[in-house]
Design a protein around this motif. Structure first.
Motif, PDB file in Angstrom:
ATOM      1  N   ALA A  44       7.505 -36.849  63.424  1.00 23.57           N
ATOM      2  CA  ALA A  44       8.435 -37.253  62.372  1.00 23.57           C
ATOM      3  C   ALA A  44       7.764 -38.338  61.541  1.00 23.57           C
ATOM      4  CB  ALA A  44       9.732 -37.769  62.995  1.00 23.57           C
ATOM      5  N   GLU A  45       7.225 -37.938  60.403  1.00 26.64           N
ATOM      6  CA  GLU A  45       6.506 -38.862  59.519  1.00 26.64           C
ATOM      7  C   GLU A  45       7.453 -39.419  58.462  1.00 26.64           C
ATOM      8  OE1 GLU A  45       3.344 -39.738  59.933  1.00 26.64           O
ATOM      9  OE2 GLU A  45       3.039 -38.391  61.609  1.00 26.64           O
ATOM     10  N   ALA A  68      10.600 -37.076  52.577  1.00 26.14           N
ATOM     11  CA  ALA A  68      11.286 -36.225  51.595  1.00 26.14           C
ATOM     12  C   ALA A  68      11.919 -34.990  52.225  1.00 26.14           C
ATOM     13  CB  ALA A  68      10.301 -35.790  50.507  1.00 26.14           C
ATOM     14  N   ASN A  69      11.387 -34.532  53.346  1.00 24.49           N
ATOM     15  CA  ASN A  69      11.846 -33.273  53.932  1.00 24.49           C
ATOM     16  C   ASN A  69      11.962 -33.376  55.446  1.00 24.49           C
ATOM     17  OD1 ASN A  69       9.852 -32.096  51.440  1.00 24.49           O
ATOM     18  ND2 ASN A  69      11.934 -31.348  51.545  1.00 24.49           N
ATOM     19  N   ALA A  70      13.200 -33.486  55.932  1.00 20.58           N
ATOM     20  CA  ALA A  70      13.466 -33.458  57.368  1.00 20.58           C
ATOM     21  C   ALA A  70      13.239 -32.040  57.885  1.00 20.58           C
ATOM     22  CB  ALA A  70      14.898 -33.895  57.634  1.00 20.58           C
ATOM     23  N   VAL A  71      13.276 -31.885  59.202  1.00 17.33           N
ATOM     24  CA  VAL A  71      13.154 -30.564  59.825  1.00 17.33           C
ATOM     25  C   VAL A  71      14.349 -30.357  60.745  1.00 17.33           C
ATOM     26  CG1 VAL A  71      11.837 -29.131  61.442  1.00 17.33           C
ATOM     27  CG2 VAL A  71      10.635 -30.528  59.765  1.00 17.33           C
ATOM     28  N   HIS A  72      14.942 -29.186  60.641  1.00 24.45           N
ATOM     29  CA  HIS A  72      15.965 -28.763  61.595  1.00 24.45           C
ATOM     30  C   HIS A  72      15.610 -27.360  62.059  1.00 24.45           C
ATOM     31  CE1 HIS A  72      19.685 -28.106  63.700  1.00 24.45           C
ATOM     32  NE2 HIS A  72      19.732 -26.928  63.108  1.00 24.45           N
ATOM     33  N   ILE A  85       5.311 -25.650  60.871  1.00 23.41           N
ATOM     34  CA  ILE A  85       6.535 -25.816  60.096  1.00 23.41           C
ATOM     35  C   ILE A  85       6.541 -27.234  59.557  1.00 23.41           C
ATOM     36  CG2 ILE A  85       9.060 -25.867  60.162  1.00 23.41           C
ATOM     37  CD1 ILE A  85       8.850 -23.831  62.500  1.00 23.41           C
ATOM     38  N   ALA A  86       6.562 -27.369  58.229  1.00 23.86           N
ATOM     39  CA  ALA A  86       6.554 -28.691  57.594  1.00 23.86           C
ATOM     40  C   ALA A  86       7.794 -28.833  56.727  1.00 23.86           C
ATOM     41  CB  ALA A  86       5.302 -28.870  56.742  1.00 23.86           C
ATOM     42  N   GLY A  87       8.649 -29.782  57.055  1.00 22.75           N
ATOM     43  CA  GLY A  87       9.770 -30.132  56.208  1.00 22.75           C
ATOM     44  C   GLY A  87      10.680 -28.986  55.845  1.00 22.75           C
ATOM     45  N   ARG A 101       3.168 -19.896  58.769  1.00 19.67           N
ATOM     46  CA  ARG A 101       3.171 -21.195  58.090  1.00 19.67           C
ATOM     47  C   ARG A 101       4.411 -21.292  57.220  1.00 19.67           C
ATOM     48  NH1 ARG A 101      -0.313 -21.839  61.334  1.00 19.67           N
ATOM     49  NH2 ARG A 101      -2.496 -22.255  60.990  1.00 19.67           N
ATOM     50  N   VAL A 102       5.138 -22.406  57.348  1.00 20.70           N
ATOM     51  CA  VAL A 102       6.338 -22.657  56.553  1.00 20.70           C
ATOM     52  C   VAL A 102       6.188 -24.038  55.934  1.00 20.70           C
ATOM     53  CG1 VAL A 102       8.842 -22.857  56.602  1.00 20.70           C
ATOM     54  CG2 VAL A 102       7.698 -21.210  58.095  1.00 20.70           C
ATOM     55  N   PHE A 103       6.390 -24.111  54.612  1.00 25.80           N
ATOM     56  CA  PHE A 103       6.094 -25.348  53.884  1.00 25.80           C
ATOM     57  C   PHE A 103       7.341 -26.096  53.428  1.00 25.80           C
ATOM     58  CE2 PHE A 103       2.116 -23.076  53.769  1.00 25.80           C
ATOM     59  CZ  PHE A 103       1.197 -24.089  54.002  1.00 25.80           C
ATOM     60  N   ASN A 104       7.119 -27.324  52.980  1.00 24.42           N
ATOM     61  CA  ASN A 104       8.142 -28.308  52.646  1.00 24.42           C
ATOM     62  C   ASN A 104       9.261 -27.759  51.767  1.00 24.42           C
ATOM     63  OD1 ASN A 104       5.424 -29.603  53.072  1.00 24.42           O
ATOM     64  ND2 ASN A 104       6.723 -31.393  53.214  1.00 24.42           N
TER      65      ASN A 104
END
Length: 198
Positions: A44-45, A68-72, A85-87, A101-104
């Motif tokens: 968690a950056e 800017a982008n949390a992850v759920h 998985i990013a953001g 690959r999944v982006f922000n």
């Protein structure tokens, strides 16, 4: 290894299993009956990460949130080996095959399949039950699917692609773009120097 980062510690349900070689850093919540396997990194950056129930994170997968982008990640989701998985927001019962690959800013609906080496671009929105074929690219909202040889069509389908601006806050036209980007991002990442093992 578990790390406190930016004053936040991972919170892991007692029924979850985290391999000793996995890295969990910062504001991360791992729900009941989750499995996080060897080499996985969940970091968690600056933004939170939540994993629902029965989520499986396979070897060497990466999950990263930004300010800017949390992850759920929804319940009963499987994240394959070397997937990233990013953001992103992910619904329930989603399958990410190896190398996906999944982006922000993207949204992946419930019961989607992101197959081997497929890509979901920044801010793409996949409806429930969508399938991204092996090696293909999902872009846009509404989402469009492209074979990897359609670079121009992929670029055209992505809204306001400004990746340096959206992710790093640096204008793409900056003459010293990579200097600005690496110095700002490096400064942000240097905050890990104060992390504490927990």
């Amino acid at each position: 290894m578990l790390y406190e980062h930016l004053g936040a510690r991972p919170r892991i349900d007692d029924t979850a299993v985290v391999a000793p070689t996995a890295v969990i850093s910062g504001d991360v919540e791992i729900g009941p009956n989750c499995q996080v396997l060897h080499g996985a990194v969940i970091t968690a950056e600056g933004g939170p990460i939540t994993l629902g129930e029965h989520v499986i994170v396979m070897e060497n997968a990466l999950i990263r949130a930004t300010a800017a982008n949390a992850v759920h990640i929804g319940d009963h989701t499987l994240i394959g080996t070397l997937a990233s998985i990013a953001g992103a927001t992910v619904g329930e019962e989603v399958f990410f095959a190896s190398g996906a690959r999944v982006f922000n800013g993207s949204i992946v609906g419930a019961r989607c399949e992101i197959r081997v080496n497929a890509i979901v671009t920044r801010r793409a929105v996949l409806p429930e039950g969508a399938v991204v074929p092996i090696g293909w690219v999902a872009a846009g909202d509404p989402v469009q699917l492209f074979s990897p040889d359609q670079a121009d069509a992929i670029a055209a389908a992505q809204p306001d692609l400004d990746f340096p601006g959206h992710v790093f806050g640096v204008d793409r036209d900056t003459p010293d773009l990579m200097v600005q980007l690496t110095e700002r991002y490096g400064s942000s990442l240097a905050r890990h120097a104060d992390d504490q093992a927990v």
